[in-house]
Structures are given as structure tokens and as C-alpha cells.
Design a protein around this motif. Structure first.
Motif, PDB file in Angstrom:
ATOM      1  N   ALA A 187      75.749  26.127  47.534  1.00  0.00           N
ATOM      2  CA  ALA A 187      77.032  26.088  48.238  1.00  0.00           C
ATOM      3  C   ALA A 187      78.141  26.681  47.372  1.00  0.00           C
ATOM      4  CB  ALA A 187      77.374  24.650  48.629  1.00  0.00           C
ATOM      5  N   ALA A 188      78.095  26.419  46.079  1.00  0.00           N
ATOM      6  CA  ALA A 188      79.106  26.962  45.166  1.00  0.00           C
ATOM      7  C   ALA A 188      78.974  28.476  45.020  1.00  0.00           C
ATOM      8  CB  ALA A 188      78.998  26.284  43.801  1.00  0.00           C
ATOM      9  N   VAL A 189      77.750  28.982  44.964  1.00  0.00           N
ATOM     10  CA  VAL A 189      77.536  30.435  44.852  1.00  0.00           C
ATOM     11  C   VAL A 189      78.038  31.142  46.110  1.00  0.00           C
ATOM     12  CG1 VAL A 189      75.763  32.234  44.763  1.00  0.00           C
ATOM     13  CG2 VAL A 189      75.654  30.300  43.177  1.00  0.00           C
ATOM     14  N   VAL A 190      77.717  30.601  47.279  1.00  0.00           N
ATOM     15  CA  VAL A 190      78.196  31.205  48.528  1.00  0.00           C
ATOM     16  C   VAL A 190      79.722  31.152  48.583  1.00  0.00           C
ATOM     17  CG1 VAL A 190      78.176  31.006  51.049  1.00  0.00           C
ATOM     18  CG2 VAL A 190      76.051  30.755  49.767  1.00  0.00           C
ATOM     19  N   THR A 191      80.305  30.057  48.137  1.00  0.00           N
ATOM     20  CA  THR A 191      81.764  29.948  48.065  1.00  0.00           C
ATOM     21  C   THR A 191      82.337  31.017  47.153  1.00  0.00           C
ATOM     22  OG1 THR A 191      81.716  27.575  48.516  1.00  0.00           O
ATOM     23  CG2 THR A 191      83.676  28.430  47.392  1.00  0.00           C
ATOM     24  N   CYS A 192      81.718  31.202  46.000  1.00  0.00           N
ATOM     25  CA  CYS A 192      82.178  32.203  45.042  1.00  0.00           C
ATOM     26  C   CYS A 192      82.147  33.611  45.658  1.00  0.00           C
ATOM     27  CB  CYS A 192      81.327  32.152  43.775  1.00  0.00           C
ATOM     28  SG  CYS A 192      81.873  33.272  42.471  1.00  0.00           S
ATOM     29  N   VAL A 193      81.062  33.926  46.343  1.00  0.00           N
ATOM     30  CA  VAL A 193      80.946  35.241  47.000  1.00  0.00           C
ATOM     31  C   VAL A 193      82.054  35.396  48.043  1.00  0.00           C
ATOM     32  CG1 VAL A 193      79.502  36.644  48.537  1.00  0.00           C
ATOM     33  CG2 VAL A 193      78.484  35.512  46.546  1.00  0.00           C
ATOM     34  N   CYS A 194      82.269  34.359  48.845  1.00  0.00           N
ATOM     35  CA  CYS A 194      83.326  34.421  49.866  1.00  0.00           C
ATOM     36  C   CYS A 194      84.704  34.609  49.231  1.00  0.00           C
ATOM     37  CB  CYS A 194      83.323  33.153  50.715  1.00  0.00           C
ATOM     38  SG  CYS A 194      81.919  33.019  51.829  1.00  0.00           S
ATOM     39  N   LEU A 195      84.966  33.898  48.152  1.00  0.00           N
ATOM     40  CA  LEU A 195      86.257  34.042  47.476  1.00  0.00           C
ATOM     41  C   LEU A 195      86.437  35.451  46.915  1.00  0.00           C
ATOM     42  CD1 LEU A 195      86.621  30.610  45.640  1.00  0.00           C
ATOM     43  CD2 LEU A 195      87.936  31.436  47.606  1.00  0.00           C
ATOM     44  N   HIS A 196      85.372  36.012  46.359  1.00  0.00           N
ATOM     45  CA  HIS A 196      85.453  37.389  45.856  1.00  0.00           C
ATOM     46  C   HIS A 196      85.759  38.362  46.997  1.00  0.00           C
ATOM     47  CE1 HIS A 196      84.537  37.428  41.539  1.00  0.00           C
ATOM     48  NE2 HIS A 196      83.898  36.291  41.791  1.00  0.00           N
ATOM     49  N   VAL A 197      85.142  38.154  48.145  1.00  0.00           N
ATOM     50  CA  VAL A 197      85.412  39.014  49.309  1.00  0.00           C
ATOM     51  C   VAL A 197      86.860  38.839  49.753  1.00  0.00           C
ATOM     52  CG1 VAL A 197      84.867  39.385  51.756  1.00  0.00           C
ATOM     53  CG2 VAL A 197      83.018  39.145  50.078  1.00  0.00           C
ATOM     54  N   LEU A 198      87.317  37.589  49.819  1.00  0.00           N
ATOM     55  CA  LEU A 198      88.697  37.339  50.207  1.00  0.00           C
ATOM     56  C   LEU A 198      89.679  38.021  49.262  1.00  0.00           C
ATOM     57  CD1 LEU A 198      88.502  33.559  51.198  1.00  0.00           C
ATOM     58  CD2 LEU A 198      88.818  35.499  52.737  1.00  0.00           C
ATOM     59  N   PHE A 199      89.385  37.983  47.968  1.00  0.00           N
ATOM     60  CA  PHE A 199      90.245  38.653  46.989  1.00  0.00           C
ATOM     61  C   PHE A 199      90.136  40.171  47.097  1.00  0.00           C
ATOM     62  CE2 PHE A 199      90.338  34.617  44.489  1.00  0.00           C
ATOM     63  CZ  PHE A 199      91.713  34.487  44.468  1.00  0.00           C
ATOM     64  N   GLN A 200      88.923  40.660  47.286  1.00  0.00           N
ATOM     65  CA  GLN A 200      88.703  42.103  47.377  1.00  0.00           C
ATOM     66  C   GLN A 200      89.526  42.713  48.508  1.00  0.00           C
ATOM     67  OE1 GLN A 200      86.997  44.134  45.356  1.00  0.00           O
ATOM     68  NE2 GLN A 200      87.537  45.890  46.601  1.00  0.00           N
ATOM     69  N   TYR A 201      89.563  42.038  49.631  1.00  0.00           N
ATOM     70  CA  TYR A 201      90.301  42.550  50.780  1.00  0.00           C
ATOM     71  C   TYR A 201      91.706  41.961  50.885  1.00  0.00           C
ATOM     72  CZ  TYR A 201      85.969  44.742  52.009  1.00  0.00           C
ATOM     73  OH  TYR A 201      84.846  45.529  51.981  1.00  0.00           O
ATOM     74  N   GLN A 202      92.148  41.323  49.811  1.00  0.00           N
ATOM     75  CA  GLN A 202      93.499  40.770  49.685  1.00  0.00           C
ATOM     76  C   GLN A 202      93.847  39.792  50.810  1.00  0.00           C
ATOM     77  OE1 GLN A 202      95.866  44.320  49.282  1.00  0.00           O
ATOM     78  NE2 GLN A 202      95.461  44.411  47.081  1.00  0.00           N
ATOM     79  N   LEU A 203      92.847  39.101  51.299  1.00  0.00           N
ATOM     80  CA  LEU A 203      93.082  38.148  52.375  1.00  0.00           C
ATOM     81  C   LEU A 203      93.810  36.896  51.881  1.00  0.00           C
ATOM     82  CD1 LEU A 203      89.720  38.537  54.297  1.00  0.00           C
ATOM     83  CD2 LEU A 203      91.929  39.543  54.852  1.00  0.00           C
ATOM     84  N   ILE A 204      93.567  36.517  50.640  1.00  0.00           N
ATOM     85  CA  ILE A 204      94.287  35.376  50.067  1.00  0.00           C
ATOM     86  C   ILE A 204      95.767  35.722  49.955  1.00  0.00           C
ATOM     87  CG2 ILE A 204      94.592  33.940  48.000  1.00  0.00           C
ATOM     88  CD1 ILE A 204      92.093  33.113  49.329  1.00  0.00           C
ATOM     89  N   GLU A 205      96.059  36.928  49.479  1.00  0.00           N
ATOM     90  CA  GLU A 205      97.450  37.351  49.350  1.00  0.00           C
ATOM     91  C   GLU A 205      98.141  37.378  50.718  1.00  0.00           C
ATOM     92  OE1 GLU A 205      94.860  38.765  47.868  1.00  0.00           O
ATOM     93  OE2 GLU A 205      95.321  38.862  45.736  1.00  0.00           O
ATOM     94  N   ARG A 206      97.435  37.817  51.736  1.00  0.00           N
ATOM     95  CA  ARG A 206      98.003  37.833  53.090  1.00  0.00           C
ATOM     96  C   ARG A 206      98.259  36.412  53.583  1.00  0.00           C
ATOM     97  NH1 ARG A 206      94.079  42.557  55.410  1.00  0.00           N
ATOM     98  NH2 ARG A 206      94.961  44.207  54.121  1.00  0.00           N
ATOM     99  N   LEU A 207      97.345  35.507  53.264  1.00  0.00           N
ATOM    100  CA  LEU A 207      97.524  34.108  53.628  1.00  0.00           C
ATOM    101  C   LEU A 207      98.753  33.544  52.924  1.00  0.00           C
ATOM    102  CD1 LEU A 207      96.333  31.712  55.209  1.00  0.00           C
ATOM    103  CD2 LEU A 207      94.909  31.231  53.229  1.00  0.00           C
ATOM    104  N   ILE A 208      98.955  33.906  51.663  1.00  0.00           N
ATOM    105  CA  ILE A 208     100.124  33.450  50.918  1.00  0.00           C
ATOM    106  C   ILE A 208     101.405  33.978  51.559  1.00  0.00           C
ATOM    107  CG2 ILE A 208     101.346  33.692  48.707  1.00  0.00           C
ATOM    108  CD1 ILE A 208      98.503  33.647  47.398  1.00  0.00           C
ATOM    109  N   GLU A 209     101.384  35.229  51.968  1.00  0.00           N
ATOM    110  CA  GLU A 209     102.554  35.806  52.622  1.00  0.00           C
ATOM    111  C   GLU A 209     102.864  35.092  53.932  1.00  0.00           C
ATOM    112  OE1 GLU A 209     104.780  38.017  51.481  1.00  0.00           O
ATOM    113  OE2 GLU A 209     103.639  37.874  49.617  1.00  0.00           O
ATOM    114  N   LEU A 210     101.833  34.749  54.696  1.00  0.00           N
ATOM    115  CA  LEU A 210     102.047  34.020  55.942  1.00  0.00           C
ATOM    116  C   LEU A 210     102.606  32.624  55.669  1.00  0.00           C
ATOM    117  CD1 LEU A 210      98.857  34.942  57.990  1.00  0.00           C
ATOM    118  CD2 LEU A 210     101.210  35.626  58.476  1.00  0.00           C
ATOM    119  N   TRP A 211     102.192  32.031  54.557  1.00  0.00           N
ATOM    120  CA  TRP A 211     102.616  30.680  54.189  1.00  0.00           C
ATOM    121  C   TRP A 211     104.112  30.643  53.875  1.00  0.00           C
ATOM    122  CZ3 TRP A 211     100.021  26.195  54.495  1.00  0.00           C
ATOM    123  CH2 TRP A 211     100.581  25.094  53.883  1.00  0.00           C
TER     124      TRP A 211
END
Length: 177
Positions: free
Chosen positions: A152-176
Motif C-alpha cells: 500500500a505504501a509503494v502504490v501510494t508513493c507511485v501515485c504521489l510521484h505521478v501527482l507531483f510529475q503532473y503538478q496536480l498537488i500544486e494545482r490542488l494547493i492553488e484551488l485551496w
């Protein structure tokens, strides 16, 4: 199939095995012990793993995983339950895997949101156990208790890397904001 036996863990007195496995009783809460273990794991990650890096980070992670497998397996054996819910050391020690390779990005700012997303993804995968994670849960003993959480942690890590790669976390921060 039991794939391990940790002789050193069998020598630890039962009260101490149970203290370590339940994180000094935190796993004995009636509701959401795995969630409590994961929250404590986030604190563990922030306190210990963000102040180490590279090889030291990896060595410390591997040592804690090995120790947790032994203690979790021993606690399960003594309780006579395959994977007791009160044993939360497994969730606790795998949380740093969720953030492997992301320490610098997490600590750049808005760490709370990034840690929250990682926590939420980990709990989702740990509870639902999709695909290979569910098969890891079938392994008996300490490694079996630990490996589904590692998955579960490895899959989470992969998902987080994808989110960072496509700057989805940054977009979420901007929406926040």
C-alpha cells in the motif's frame, strides 16, 4: 505459508512485544487503530526521516521494517490471531515508504497538504487492498502482516510521484487558496 521465524523476537517478554506491536497501547483504541498507527507514522516520518537522507534513510527504513516484521509476527503468534487489528506497528513503520524520493518537494512548502494526501492514499490502499496488495495479505507471519502495508505504501508513493510529475498537488494547493 509462513515464511519467517524471528528467534530474537521470541525472546522478548510478552508485555514488551505487545507494547511495541500496539505502539504502547495506541492500537487498543476501539475505532480506527490502523488510522491511528498511520497518523503516528506520519509524525515518525516528519520527525525522523525528513532529517536523514540518502543511504542512512534507506538503512534506517530497512532496519525498522525488519524489526517490525519480527515484533508483529510474534505478537500475532502470542495472540493466536493472523493479523490482529490492535497491532499497528506495521502501519507506523511503512509510512516513510509513501514519501520515498519526495522529501525535498514535501519540505518546500505546504507540507501539511502533501502529507495529508499521502496519508489518505495510504489508508485507501491499506483498507481496500487492491490487486497484488490483497495477495500479500495472505502471507502468514510477520512478513505477511507487514508486506500488505508495504504494498500500500509503494502504490501510494507511485501515485504521489505521478501527482507531483503532473503538478496536480500544486494545482490542488492553488484551488485551496
Amino acid at each position: 505459508m509462513k515464511v519467517d521465524h524471528f528467534l530474537w523476537a521470541s525472546l522478548i517478554p510478552t508485555p514488551w512485544v505487545m507494547r511495541f506491536a500496539t505502539l504502547f497501547g495506541a492500537g487498543n483504541f476501539k475505532y480506527g487503530p490502523g488510522t491511528i498507527g498511520s497518523i503516528l507514522g506520519i509524525l515518525w516520518y516528519v520527525t525522523i526521516f525528513t532529517s536523514t537522507s540518502g543511504l542512512l534513510h534507506l538503512i534506517f527504513l530497512l532496519v525498522t521494517l525488519y524489526l517490525a516484521a519480527g515484533i508483529c509476527g510474534e505478537a500475532a503468534t502470542r495472540m493466536g490471531i493472523k493479523d490482529p487489528g490492535s497491532v499497528i506497528l506495521d502501519e507506523f513503520v511503512v509510512i516513510p515508504i509513501c514519501f520515498l524520493g519526495l522529501d525535498d518537494r514535501i519540505m518546500q512548502g505546504n507540507a501539511w497538504l502533501m502529507l495529508l494526501v499521502g496519508f489518505a492514499l495510504f489508508r485507501l490502499f491499506d483498507i481496500t487492498k487492491p490487486s497484488f496488495i490483497g495477495r500479500l495479505d495472505k502471507i502468514e507471519g510477520g512478513w505477511g502482516i507487514l508486506l500488505d502495508d508495504v504494498g500500500a505504501a509503494v502504490v501510494t508513493c507511485v501515485c504521489l510521484h505521478v501527482l507531483f510529475q503532473y503538478q496536480l498537488i500544486e494545482r490542488l494547493i492553488e484551488l485551496w487558496k
